[in-house]
Write a protein that holds these residues in place. Sequence first.
Motif, PDB file in Angstrom:
ATOM      1  N   PRO A  82       0.817  -1.217   0.000  1.00 27.01           N
ATOM      2  CA  PRO A  82       0.000   0.000   0.000  1.00 27.01           C
ATOM      3  C   PRO A  82       0.851   1.268   0.000  1.00 27.01           C
ATOM      4  O   PRO A  82       0.438   2.306  -0.528  1.00 27.01           O
ATOM      5  CB  PRO A  82      -0.803  -0.123   1.302  1.00 27.01           C
ATOM      6  N   GLY A  83       2.058   1.180   0.569  1.00 27.06           N
ATOM      7  CA  GLY A  83       2.948   2.336   0.582  1.00 27.06           C
ATOM      8  C   GLY A  83       3.376   2.784  -0.798  1.00 27.06           C
ATOM      9  O   GLY A  83       3.752   3.951  -0.990  1.00 27.06           O
ATOM     10  N   TYR A  84       3.340   1.880  -1.782  1.00 25.46           N
ATOM     11  CA  TYR A  84       3.688   2.281  -3.143  1.00 25.46           C
ATOM     12  C   TYR A  84       2.651   3.245  -3.709  1.00 25.46           C
ATOM     13  O   TYR A  84       2.990   4.243  -4.355  1.00 25.46           O
ATOM     14  CB  TYR A  84       3.831   1.056  -4.035  1.00 25.46           C
ATOM     15  N   VAL A 116       7.935   3.675   4.981  1.00 28.26           N
ATOM     16  CA  VAL A 116       8.422   2.391   5.490  1.00 28.26           C
ATOM     17  C   VAL A 116       7.575   1.975   6.693  1.00 28.26           C
ATOM     18  O   VAL A 116       7.969   2.126   7.853  1.00 28.26           O
ATOM     19  CB  VAL A 116       9.914   2.474   5.887  1.00 28.26           C
ATOM     20  N   PRO A 117       6.378   1.445   6.461  1.00 30.63           N
ATOM     21  CA  PRO A 117       5.516   1.053   7.576  1.00 30.63           C
ATOM     22  C   PRO A 117       6.010  -0.211   8.250  1.00 30.63           C
ATOM     23  O   PRO A 117       6.817  -0.973   7.706  1.00 30.63           O
ATOM     24  CB  PRO A 117       4.164   0.812   6.897  1.00 30.63           C
ATOM     25  N   ASP A 118       5.501  -0.440   9.438  1.00 25.18           N
ATOM     26  CA  ASP A 118       5.843  -1.637  10.208  1.00 25.18           C
ATOM     27  C   ASP A 118       4.951  -2.778   9.736  1.00 25.18           C
ATOM     28  O   ASP A 118       3.964  -3.148  10.382  1.00 25.18           O
ATOM     29  CB  ASP A 118       5.642  -1.357  11.696  1.00 25.18           C
ATOM     30  N   ASP A 119       5.306  -3.342   8.585  1.00 27.17           N
ATOM     31  CA  ASP A 119       4.538  -4.459   8.031  1.00 27.17           C
ATOM     32  C   ASP A 119       5.505  -5.527   7.553  1.00 27.17           C
ATOM     33  O   ASP A 119       6.700  -5.491   7.891  1.00 27.17           O
ATOM     34  CB  ASP A 119       3.591  -3.981   6.923  1.00 27.17           C
ATOM     35  N   ALA A 120       5.027  -6.472   6.775  1.00 24.29           N
ATOM     36  CA  ALA A 120       5.859  -7.609   6.363  1.00 24.29           C
ATOM     37  C   ALA A 120       7.047  -7.190   5.515  1.00 24.29           C
ATOM     38  O   ALA A 120       8.026  -7.943   5.401  1.00 24.29           O
ATOM     39  CB  ALA A 120       5.003  -8.620   5.597  1.00 24.29           C
ATOM     40  N   GLY A 121       6.993  -6.013   4.907  1.00 25.97           N
ATOM     41  CA  GLY A 121       8.096  -5.570   4.061  1.00 25.97           C
ATOM     42  C   GLY A 121       9.145  -4.754   4.790  1.00 25.97           C
ATOM     43  O   GLY A 121      10.114  -4.304   4.160  1.00 25.97           O
ATOM     44  N   PHE A 122       8.994  -4.550   6.100  1.00 27.75           N
ATOM     45  CA  PHE A 122       9.854  -3.606   6.815  1.00 27.75           C
ATOM     46  C   PHE A 122      11.334  -3.950   6.686  1.00 27.75           C
ATOM     47  O   PHE A 122      12.162  -3.090   6.347  1.00 27.75           O
ATOM     48  CB  PHE A 122       9.452  -3.538   8.290  1.00 27.75           C
ATOM     49  N   ASP A 123      11.718  -5.189   6.974  1.00 29.57           N
ATOM     50  CA  ASP A 123      13.141  -5.541   6.984  1.00 29.57           C
ATOM     51  C   ASP A 123      13.766  -5.347   5.608  1.00 29.57           C
ATOM     52  O   ASP A 123      14.863  -4.775   5.484  1.00 29.57           O
ATOM     53  CB  ASP A 123      13.332  -6.986   7.447  1.00 29.57           C
ATOM     54  N   SER A 141       1.168   5.786  14.841  1.00 30.69           N
ATOM     55  CA  SER A 141       0.658   4.585  14.177  1.00 30.69           C
ATOM     56  C   SER A 141      -0.802   4.376  14.541  1.00 30.69           C
ATOM     57  O   SER A 141      -1.219   4.649  15.669  1.00 30.69           O
ATOM     58  CB  SER A 141       1.468   3.361  14.594  1.00 30.69           C
ATOM     59  N   CYS A 142      -1.562   3.871  13.563  1.00 29.84           N
ATOM     60  CA  CYS A 142      -2.948   3.494  13.842  1.00 29.84           C
ATOM     61  C   CYS A 142      -3.039   2.043  14.285  1.00 29.84           C
ATOM     62  O   CYS A 142      -4.132   1.533  14.540  1.00 29.84           O
ATOM     63  CB  CYS A 142      -3.827   3.732  12.609  1.00 29.84           C
ATOM     64  N   GLY A 143      -1.896   1.359  14.345  1.00 30.39           N
ATOM     65  CA  GLY A 143      -1.876  -0.043  14.744  1.00 30.39           C
ATOM     66  C   GLY A 143      -1.901  -1.012  13.589  1.00 30.39           C
ATOM     67  O   GLY A 143      -1.820  -2.217  13.789  1.00 30.39           O
ATOM     68  N   SER A 144      -1.988  -0.490  12.369  1.00 29.80           N
ATOM     69  CA  SER A 144      -1.957  -1.342  11.172  1.00 29.80           C
ATOM     70  C   SER A 144      -0.884  -0.823  10.227  1.00 29.80           C
ATOM     71  O   SER A 144      -0.988   0.297   9.725  1.00 29.80           O
ATOM     72  CB  SER A 144      -3.304  -1.335  10.450  1.00 29.80           C
ATOM     73  N   GLY A 145       0.126  -1.641   9.975  1.00 32.64           N
ATOM     74  CA  GLY A 145       1.174  -1.245   9.044  1.00 32.64           C
ATOM     75  C   GLY A 145       0.660  -1.036   7.639  1.00 32.64           C
ATOM     76  O   GLY A 145       1.260  -0.290   6.849  1.00 32.64           O
TER      77      GLY A 145
END
Length: 342
Positions: free
Chosen positions: A214-216, A260-267, A299-303
């Motif tokens: 979604p960040g894209y 760069v949200p805290d989601d599965a793509g963070f690392d 954060s809203c709690g959802s990356g």
Amino acid sequence: MSKPKSLMLHEAGQAPQVVAEMLAREAPAFAALARAVSARGLRLFSTAARGSSDHAATVFKYLMEIETGLPVVSIGPSVASVYHRPLHLEGAVHVTISQSGASPDIVALQAAAKAGGALTVAVVNVTESPVAAAADIVIGLGAGEERSIAATKSFIASVAALAGVVTAVGGSTALARGLARLPDALAATEGLEFGDAVKVLTGASSLFVAGRGPGYGIALEAALKAKETAALHAEAFSLAELQHGPMRLVGPGFPVLAFVPDDAGFDGNQQTLARLRGMGARTFALSSRPIAGADVLPSCGSGLLDPLVALLHYYRLIEAVARARGHDPDRPANLAKVTETL
């Protein structure tokens, strides 16, 4: 004497209230859509939009596909308006995203989608528009008038509404919780500092804006705002795609701004930014997690939704850059508020 507050800044600041009111008011529409999708066994979503609204559609594509596995395809409006070709959309939901709901090409495409068997949904700010009048289900943004040419609150409301669609169809409790907390997280961005980003971007001749998932879609919107308000050439890339040809342009001091949200793509995203810094790039990361070069944001709690929180911070940043570069962010040259295409 300080400059008067721009319309862009004022309207962007209204986004938290607009989103909160929209989510409450449109709950019946979200529920009606969920019932229709379930009853008819609809398994495909198509979208039609232009400009910023098309960036919202990109966010929607990632959210829907990640949360439900249902594919989302974008259909070019000219297929119907210029080439006059029929569509075959039995079993599909066609979503039109528009601020005005009046552009002839998206009106024509919605009509073709309905004729082709789709359930039609209009996500619009102007609920008296042709698109809304002809849609099966209408989700009104309720953003009110935007006098600044740069869309801010209407874009944020569009993405929030589309996230509401995903939540209704997919039933994700995690996404629903994040959406419920979104207005407060947006409001918490008020008054945050920009570090030295304004100085660096004021003197820049070009900029990469990046994100994944979604960040894209948010990066696409951010790059557009850099161009239209600050006259700063900006290109948006997935952080994955940025590692291919575009890296040829990166050198000492080249600015890269990343969501760069805290989601599965963070690392993976963090590793890509580290590589860019190793090449001399000046990186600015918008994230709810501390990383090098980051503005740590609420954060809203959802990356998956946090890039939208970061975008509100970015709107304020690029407004400051536009002013520093000597431009009026409300009245960019060569642009009009509503563009109607055929």
